[in-house]
Design an enzyme around this catalytic site. Structure first.
Site, PDB file in Angstrom:
ATOM      1  N   CYS A 107     130.571  87.167 -28.498  1.00 13.06           N
ATOM      2  CA  CYS A 107     129.562  86.283 -29.058  1.00 13.06           C
ATOM      3  C   CYS A 107     129.455  85.083 -28.122  1.00 13.06           C
ATOM      4  O   CYS A 107     130.227  84.946 -27.182  1.00 13.06           O
ATOM      5  CB  CYS A 107     129.954  85.788 -30.452  1.00 13.06           C
ATOM      6  SG  CYS A 107     130.336  87.092 -31.632  1.00 13.06           S
ATOM      7  N   ARG A 108     128.497  84.257 -28.391  1.00  7.21           N
ATOM      8  CA  ARG A 108     128.341  82.981 -27.676  1.00  7.21           C
ATOM      9  C   ARG A 108     127.964  81.934 -28.716  1.00  7.21           C
ATOM     10  O   ARG A 108     127.271  82.250 -29.684  1.00  7.21           O
ATOM     11  CB  ARG A 108     127.232  83.057 -26.623  1.00  7.21           C
ATOM     12  CG  ARG A 108     127.367  84.166 -25.564  1.00  7.21           C
ATOM     13  CD  ARG A 108     128.275  83.795 -24.406  1.00  7.21           C
ATOM     14  NE  ARG A 108     129.675  83.950 -24.725  1.00  7.21           N
ATOM     15  CZ  ARG A 108     130.690  83.584 -23.905  1.00  7.21           C
ATOM     16  NH1 ARG A 108     130.436  83.019 -22.735  1.00  7.21           N
ATOM     17  NH2 ARG A 108     131.938  83.758 -24.263  1.00  7.21           N
TER      18      ARG A 108
END
Lengths: 287, 287, 287, 287
Positions: free
Chosen positions: D2-3
């Site tokens: 994820c970011r």
């Protein structure tokens, strides 16, 4: 077929309009009393004026009643002009580009009703849309096309005249194709400052439309009603059906009429279709 | 922009085509090697011929890679003719009516590429669609409009001629509007019996397109490859990019060419745009 | 709260079950007559046995009435055992992992009703699920948890006994937390060969449940009814509410009862909660 | 996997954070440079503090890059504290209840990384969640469970200590189940006033994490950069990867560290797991 609500007045949290009233628009999505269908679960949309005076849109294909994002937004967004619409499709696809309100520049538009036998008249009506506006059409509904016909006919200059011309064209094209009752409509449109509401149908039996009594009057009549406290005296609602049973709060818009809500002066006037005319100057597409 | 796969042959579970190969279409949705974009996550679609020889469609706006319904279907549906498409939008909305394959009667159609500067030519091209077909247009893509132009030009009678005429019109209208390279395309279409694949672009640098070598040849070449066991000798794939690295398995379709896959005889022939012509007899709308 | 349908019999196109009947399940999604709510628009699911005798699932968060993928599937998929469910959420999220039917190995499960005051008893009930099964829980509903309790109690060996034990636990845990009426239920479960239907509620006022009369009897009674022609004599439906008004076609399942539909012999027997017991042998998780 | 991005500072339009920067979070959804995956298309979420100082959430299962509602919101919503997250699922379902940020009362939480071999440890970790908080668990992710462990350990009183205890438990339970490296994490959490960012992993090779240099410093260094004009000197960003290539703008958070951003004083300190402990006083569930 659909239900809608248009609000103009002091800044209000969306949830005060959408969730708090006893027979709120969200309640109407499951339990409409006056609509053509009791369930309006084919998506919804909200438009509001905010940052820089430009309208924002939130469109969803989910039913409104259980949509968590709508509930979050409604609890955090304030606006002085709000359009909200719950959809019951008459056949076109359930997709965001078919959700009301539609937008062009500063203008919003929403519609309850139908251009009848739309498949038969769609091509001819689409051809009447200004060429510069044509590429903006994104969905497949009669309602969006109706908006672009009104824009072509000068909505931004004179809304009542433009809507009358667009309806004139729909009546004329429908008649040419043997459609018995070409149009059924209540329509709301706004530029963020004024709100126009229209009620009309070819057969003279239009979908219901109501506007709220002046808040000032209501406050005198119901000094103890908490719902009225936070709302300024200029506030007005135009709705497909009343949001509650408060006596004296709601007035029916008469058949073949339109109303304008704006600062200082409200108006109610007769509405009738007019011959189609494109405004002289070409419409600029939304940037 | 997009990636697609067309299969014709012995009855096969969809998952054999969509999930099992090393560089399957589902893998390409995240990791396309030859496409204009590495990610093709703007929805997908599958079409297959089943019950009564009529094509079924499954369209989704979700990325294909994690779609649970697609995985379920792929594990349970068998067919002899399968079209699958993963989308990378060039700007039009992510909605089911914009997902390929498109369908008219027994026909399916899918496209990788674009009608360039579509907003400038859309109106004129739309006007060229047969009036009886016009009401079937449901989405807003160049690809669907291209399909209806081909139908108007006689796709059901002579696919290569009809596609050539549709491309001719797109080239002509594009040129009239000053579009440098009006079209970029690989296209697949089928009536459930034969599959046609086209590769063409105005600038002569078309998106990649490959067809599979005869399974019979491959079986001799790779007697130990289990993937080839279950597939009949007539089976053929046409794909945007090879599904694996098996040497000798894939042939590139040359620039400006089309191929036909059908029982008994495959063909490969040159393709060039032809002057627009509507077939004499009006097209019947799909019932 | 929800409505469901379970079919067992000769191979049938899903649309014969879901769309053709006058008061079909799809019609019930908008116009349920006997349900706790008239609208069941919070997603739906279909399970059917196909390829290799294993069940396939199709789950959607959209209302069933306008879902195009469901219509496509229903026109192309045949099966001898079909479960279909339309959901009206009692509060848990609208997401695919909360859509019925739920699946474990060859087994399907669907539920109408509720474990009341679920938030108060959820943790204790979840702890009772077999540790090997625990990781399979994917959603947040009472219905899925109920399924895993039944699996823990031996559903795969003796469905009526296992469901009775699971209900026994729910009653006991509910009572310990002061819940007046811990459970309201109609449940269907199947291994693809037999179908079990249960009707029970703590207060003895259970949601409606009906099973179809033998098709053989109906054919004699209604020799001219075309709906009965294509259906084998073994076919049976268990439904939340009748699919039409055909006299003699539907029998109500009595309060606190369960029925079994299987080749050769149907049964109807009383149902009552039993003390919780985990089956001796640990349950194997679904591979 | 994820970011994410966490912003604290002067009031800013969401689009300034999400769309305007060269390598914005929306750009990272298609083209992450430092993430475990280049595509982060399995839904997204935004949390911001607005009306009454309470956080709002917007969660979507669609990829962020083409989401029209996110673009609308981002152009109209301003806030002083913003959390945004784009997801790449490690296996759990794509559904709104699995989208970050998660919320409890005034607190938001988001996570990049994983509790490894989650299926093996999920039950034991879930049992450690405070019974009063247990009913609030809505999704199926390791990240949400991690949040509720931290809340159980006293997040609202002492975030660094609570996160250290939660990580201590995850390490201990993982070790007991033979998991080699039980946790990989960058985490952000906020109460709307301060923002805490954590970077840690069992194997000492944590996902990337950066914080922005003081805007005051940057303004002196880049007097002509328009992006810095509208931002107050107190503004800080904590991000999975830098939003652009401005030299001197980004500092990497060291391994096994955490930082606090708050009015008046920022801090950076070492982080290490601590023995699990539940805070003495029971946690009140969110009203």
């Amino acid at each position: 077929m659909c239900r809608w609500l248009a609000y103009s007045g002091s800044s209000v949290l969306l949830q005060e309009l959408l969730y708090v009233p006893a027979h709120s628009l969200i309640d109407q999505s499951l339990h409409s009393r006056l609509g053509a269908t009791t369930t309006n679960g084919d998506g919804f949309g909200v438009g509001w004026y905010g940052e820089g005076g430009m309208p924002a849109l939130f469109h969803s294909t989910e039913p409104a009643w259980n949509d968590r994002n709508l509930r979050e937004l409604a609890a955090h967004v304030r606006s002085q002009t709000v359009f909200a619409h719950i959809r019951a499709s008459t056949g076109t696809a359930i997709q965001q580009t078919n959700c009301h309100p539609f937008r062009h520049g500063r203008w919003l538009w929403m519609h309850n009703g139908a251009i009848h036998e739309f498949a038969r008249v769609k091509r001819e009506l689409t051809l009447a849309v200004d060429e510069a506006l044509y590429p903006e059409l994104q969905g497949s509904t009669d309602s969006e096309l109706f908006f672009y016909l009104a824009l072509t006919a000068g909505l931004e200059d004179d809304p009542p005249a433009a809507v009358a011309r667009a309806v004139g064209l729909i009546e004329q094209v429908g008649a040419a194709h043997g459609v018995a009752h070409p149009i059924q409509m209540t329509v709301a449109t706004t530029d963020g400052a004024s709100v126009w509401g229209f009620r009309y149908s070819s057969e003279g039996q239009s979908r219901s439309l109501f506007y709220s009594t002046s808040v000032d009057t209501l406050k005198h009549q119901y000094p103890d009603n908490p719902l009225l406290h936070g709302v300024g005296d200029e506030a007005r609602l135009i709705v497909s059906e009343p949001l509650g049973d408060l006596k004296g709060a709601w007035n029916e818009v008469p058949e073949s009429s339109y109303g304008v809500v704006r600062a200082g002066r409200d108006e109610l006037a007769p509405f009738s279709p007019q011959p189609w005319a494109v405004r002289a100057q070409a419409v600029a597409p939304a940037s």
